[in-house]
Write a protein that holds these residues in place. Structure first.
Motif, PDB file in Angstrom:
ATOM      1  N   GLY A  82       0.857  -1.306   0.050  1.00  0.00           N
ATOM      2  CA  GLY A  82      -0.036   0.150  -0.170  1.00  0.00           C
ATOM      3  C   GLY A  82       0.792   1.388  -0.005  1.00  0.00           C
ATOM      4  N   LEU A  83       1.880   1.129   0.799  1.00  0.00           N
ATOM      5  CA  LEU A  83       2.743   2.534   1.129  1.00  0.00           C
ATOM      6  C   LEU A  83       3.323   2.693  -0.624  1.00  0.00           C
ATOM      7  CD1 LEU A  83       4.227   2.068   4.205  1.00  0.00           C
ATOM      8  CD2 LEU A  83       2.726   3.882   3.619  1.00  0.00           C
ATOM      9  N   ALA A  84       3.904   1.593  -0.930  1.00  0.00           N
ATOM     10  CA  ALA A  84       4.812   1.758  -2.414  1.00  0.00           C
ATOM     11  C   ALA A  84       3.646   2.298  -3.368  1.00  0.00           C
ATOM     12  CB  ALA A  84       5.320   0.515  -2.722  1.00  0.00           C
ATOM     13  N   MET A  85       2.377   1.573  -3.484  1.00  0.00           N
ATOM     14  CA  MET A  85       1.639   2.303  -4.679  1.00  0.00           C
ATOM     15  C   MET A  85       1.172   3.631  -4.295  1.00  0.00           C
ATOM     16  SD  MET A  85      -0.521  -1.323  -5.300  1.00  0.00           S
ATOM     17  CE  MET A  85      -1.325  -0.212  -6.781  1.00  0.00           C
ATOM     18  N   GLN A  86       0.982   4.009  -2.859  1.00  0.00           N
ATOM     19  CA  GLN A  86       0.690   5.381  -2.548  1.00  0.00           C
ATOM     20  C   GLN A  86       1.931   6.274  -3.116  1.00  0.00           C
ATOM     21  OE1 GLN A  86       0.086   5.953   1.538  1.00  0.00           O
ATOM     22  NE2 GLN A  86      -0.924   7.751   1.483  1.00  0.00           N
ATOM     23  N   ARG A  87       3.109   6.065  -3.011  1.00  0.00           N
ATOM     24  CA  ARG A  87       4.252   6.928  -3.456  1.00  0.00           C
ATOM     25  C   ARG A  87       4.305   6.608  -4.871  1.00  0.00           C
ATOM     26  NH1 ARG A  87       8.141   5.310   1.703  1.00  0.00           N
ATOM     27  NH2 ARG A  87       6.995   6.618   3.298  1.00  0.00           N
ATOM     28  N   GLY A  88       3.828   5.996  -5.880  1.00  0.00           N
ATOM     29  CA  GLY A  88       3.649   6.144  -7.263  1.00  0.00           C
ATOM     30  C   GLY A  88       4.072   4.781  -7.985  1.00  0.00           C
ATOM     31  N   LYS A  89       4.171   3.749  -7.345  1.00  0.00           N
ATOM     32  CA  LYS A  89       4.592   2.596  -7.935  1.00  0.00           C
ATOM     33  C   LYS A  89       3.438   2.122  -8.653  1.00  0.00           C
ATOM     34  CE  LYS A  89       8.627   0.768  -6.316  1.00  0.00           C
ATOM     35  NZ  LYS A  89       9.646   0.082  -7.158  1.00  0.00           N
ATOM     36  N   SER A  90       3.279   1.533  -9.752  1.00  0.00           N
ATOM     37  CA  SER A  90       2.197   1.017 -10.659  1.00  0.00           C
ATOM     38  C   SER A  90       1.813  -0.400 -10.293  1.00  0.00           C
ATOM     39  CB  SER A  90       2.344   1.277 -11.940  1.00  0.00           C
ATOM     40  OG  SER A  90       3.501   0.360 -12.515  1.00  0.00           O
ATOM     41  N   ALA A  91       0.579  -0.821 -10.256  1.00  0.00           N
ATOM     42  CA  ALA A  91      -0.082  -2.111 -10.175  1.00  0.00           C
ATOM     43  C   ALA A  91       0.954  -2.994 -11.019  1.00  0.00           C
ATOM     44  CB  ALA A  91      -1.332  -2.210 -10.447  1.00  0.00           C
ATOM     45  N   ALA A  92       1.386  -2.564 -12.228  1.00  0.00           N
ATOM     46  CA  ALA A  92       2.259  -3.546 -12.788  1.00  0.00           C
ATOM     47  C   ALA A  92       3.764  -3.917 -12.319  1.00  0.00           C
ATOM     48  CB  ALA A  92       2.508  -3.186 -14.396  1.00  0.00           C
ATOM     49  N   GLU A  93       4.192  -2.772 -11.862  1.00  0.00           N
ATOM     50  CA  GLU A  93       5.663  -2.804 -10.861  1.00  0.00           C
ATOM     51  C   GLU A  93       5.351  -3.415  -9.859  1.00  0.00           C
ATOM     52  OE1 GLU A  93       7.816   1.315 -11.814  1.00  0.00           O
ATOM     53  OE2 GLU A  93       5.888   1.506 -10.819  1.00  0.00           O
ATOM     54  N   MET A  94       4.362  -3.389  -9.003  1.00  0.00           N
ATOM     55  CA  MET A  94       3.997  -3.974  -7.917  1.00  0.00           C
ATOM     56  C   MET A  94       3.769  -5.481  -8.111  1.00  0.00           C
ATOM     57  SD  MET A  94       4.558  -2.143  -5.231  1.00  0.00           S
ATOM     58  CE  MET A  94       4.626  -3.500  -4.121  1.00  0.00           C
ATOM     59  N   SER A  95       3.176  -5.646  -9.154  1.00  0.00           N
ATOM     60  CA  SER A  95       2.672  -7.361  -9.392  1.00  0.00           C
ATOM     61  C   SER A  95       4.057  -7.815  -9.662  1.00  0.00           C
ATOM     62  CB  SER A  95       1.547  -7.224 -10.605  1.00  0.00           C
ATOM     63  OG  SER A  95       1.299  -8.510 -10.779  1.00  0.00           O
ATOM     64  N   ARG A  96       4.770  -7.316 -10.504  1.00  0.00           N
ATOM     65  CA  ARG A  96       6.335  -7.969 -10.911  1.00  0.00           C
ATOM     66  C   ARG A  96       6.940  -8.144  -9.715  1.00  0.00           C
ATOM     67  NH1 ARG A  96       6.356  -5.500 -14.995  1.00  0.00           N
ATOM     68  NH2 ARG A  96       7.251  -3.596 -14.375  1.00  0.00           N
ATOM     69  N   PHE A  97       7.058  -7.134  -8.806  1.00  0.00           N
ATOM     70  CA  PHE A  97       7.882  -7.240  -7.675  1.00  0.00           C
ATOM     71  C   PHE A  97       7.239  -8.440  -6.843  1.00  0.00           C
ATOM     72  CE2 PHE A  97       8.368  -6.205  -3.196  1.00  0.00           C
ATOM     73  CZ  PHE A  97       9.665  -6.240  -2.875  1.00  0.00           C
ATOM     74  N   LEU A  98       6.000  -8.429  -6.502  1.00  0.00           N
ATOM     75  CA  LEU A  98       5.525  -9.482  -5.562  1.00  0.00           C
ATOM     76  C   LEU A  98       5.780 -10.796  -6.096  1.00  0.00           C
ATOM     77  CD1 LEU A  98       2.208  -7.302  -4.712  1.00  0.00           C
ATOM     78  CD2 LEU A  98       4.219  -8.204  -2.914  1.00  0.00           C
ATOM     79  N   VAL A  99       5.582 -11.067  -7.532  1.00  0.00           N
ATOM     80  CA  VAL A  99       5.767 -12.442  -7.896  1.00  0.00           C
ATOM     81  C   VAL A  99       7.240 -12.940  -7.767  1.00  0.00           C
ATOM     82  CG1 VAL A  99       5.707 -13.774 -10.140  1.00  0.00           C
ATOM     83  CG2 VAL A  99       3.813 -12.217  -9.508  1.00  0.00           C
ATOM     84  N   THR A 100       7.897 -12.062  -8.164  1.00  0.00           N
ATOM     85  CA  THR A 100       9.551 -12.427  -7.879  1.00  0.00           C
ATOM     86  C   THR A 100       9.771 -12.506  -6.401  1.00  0.00           C
ATOM     87  OG1 THR A 100       9.960 -10.702  -9.843  1.00  0.00           O
ATOM     88  CG2 THR A 100      11.785 -11.562  -8.557  1.00  0.00           C
ATOM     89  N   ARG A 101       9.470 -11.629  -5.538  1.00  0.00           N
ATOM     90  CA  ARG A 101       9.776 -11.720  -4.152  1.00  0.00           C
ATOM     91  C   ARG A 101       8.973 -12.994  -3.674  1.00  0.00           C
ATOM     92  NH1 ARG A 101      10.941  -7.943   0.108  1.00  0.00           N
ATOM     93  NH2 ARG A 101      12.588  -7.422  -1.453  1.00  0.00           N
ATOM     94  N   GLY A 102       7.733 -13.229  -3.982  1.00  0.00           N
ATOM     95  CA  GLY A 102       6.990 -14.276  -3.469  1.00  0.00           C
ATOM     96  C   GLY A 102       7.689 -15.593  -3.855  1.00  0.00           C
ATOM     97  N   LEU A 103       7.892 -15.822  -5.183  1.00  0.00           N
ATOM     98  CA  LEU A 103       8.485 -16.847  -5.516  1.00  0.00           C
ATOM     99  C   LEU A 103      10.006 -17.196  -4.450  1.00  0.00           C
ATOM    100  CD1 LEU A 103       7.702 -17.086  -9.218  1.00  0.00           C
ATOM    101  CD2 LEU A 103       6.712 -18.593  -7.451  1.00  0.00           C
ATOM    102  N   TRP A 104      10.671 -16.323  -4.575  1.00  0.00           N
ATOM    103  CA  TRP A 104      11.958 -16.441  -3.989  1.00  0.00           C
ATOM    104  C   TRP A 104      11.814 -16.845  -2.589  1.00  0.00           C
ATOM    105  CZ3 TRP A 104      16.530 -17.461  -5.173  1.00  0.00           C
ATOM    106  CH2 TRP A 104      17.210 -17.188  -6.484  1.00  0.00           C
ATOM    107  N   VAL A 105      10.700 -16.069  -1.925  1.00  0.00           N
ATOM    108  CA  VAL A 105      10.491 -16.578  -0.484  1.00  0.00           C
ATOM    109  C   VAL A 105       9.993 -17.922  -0.427  1.00  0.00           C
ATOM    110  CG1 VAL A 105       8.871 -16.053   1.599  1.00  0.00           C
ATOM    111  CG2 VAL A 105      10.221 -14.131   0.283  1.00  0.00           C
ATOM    112  N   ALA A 106       9.311 -18.523  -1.259  1.00  0.00           N
ATOM    113  CA  ALA A 106       8.844 -19.919  -1.221  1.00  0.00           C
ATOM    114  C   ALA A 106       9.957 -20.672  -1.557  1.00  0.00           C
ATOM    115  CB  ALA A 106       7.878 -20.244  -2.092  1.00  0.00           C
ATOM    116  N   PHE A 107      10.644 -20.402  -2.585  1.00  0.00           N
ATOM    117  CA  PHE A 107      11.816 -21.410  -2.841  1.00  0.00           C
ATOM    118  C   PHE A 107      13.019 -21.277  -1.759  1.00  0.00           C
ATOM    119  CE2 PHE A 107      16.327 -21.106  -4.268  1.00  0.00           C
ATOM    120  CZ  PHE A 107      16.337 -22.572  -4.994  1.00  0.00           C
TER     121      PHE A 107
END
Length: 156
Positions: free
Chosen positions: A72-97
């Motif tokens: 929420g803070l990142a998007m409030q500060r100007g990150k787009s949904a596409a940027e957040m989505s890419r970041f979250l998929v990458t981070r999420g898969l790394w954390v699970a791995f």
């Protein structure tokens, strides 16, 4: 040279740090004490031992909440949904791995094809992948689903 970066929200960092300290204390207690019974067994545990284990039940929900706050803070500060989505998929898969590799080696002192557990980090990683899709949903839809989950969670 002055930085134009928005400063971090220190209260979020304080809560994150407190949660990590509480979890670290719980994990240290697991490895350095000779207690071989469940600390939640009130017939055997002292009040202090029970309290140190009980407080850790707030840590995983705090990590999940703070993940959402960070998005929420990142998007409030100007990150787009596409940027957040890419970041979250990458981070999420790394954390699970990492849960299946580094954590398995760290906790089990070896690597097994099927780890003994895939718990908080596994769930947090996959939740980030799901959140990558949720950031594209309308806010009202997210609010309705969130409120329904809170109100109806015992039915799930």
């Amino acid at each position: 040279m002055q930085s134009s970066a928005t400063p971090r929200v220190s209260s979020v960092d304080v809560v994150r740090g407190a949660v990590m300290v509480i979890m670290a204390l719980d994990h240290v207690r697991d490895f350095v004490t000779n207690v071989r019974f469940n600390p939640e067994d009130l017939s055997r545990a002292s009040a202090a031992l029970f309290a140190t284990r009980w407080i850790t039940h707030f840590c995983a929900p705090a990590f999940f909440l703070l993940a959402g706050v960070g998005v929420g803070l990142a998007m409030q500060r100007g990150k787009s949904a596409a940027e957040m989505s890419r970041f979250l998929v990458t981070r999420g898969l790394w954390v699970a791995f990492l849960e299946l590799t580094v954590m398995a080696i760290g906790w089990q002192f070896g690597f097994q094809l099927l780890p003994a557990f895939a718990v908080v980090l596994w769930a947090l990683g996959w939740s980030m992948v799901v959140l990558a899709a949720v950031v594209h949903a309308p806010r009202m839809a997210v609010a309705v689903v969130a409120i329904a989950m809170i109100v109806l969670h015992n039915l799930l």
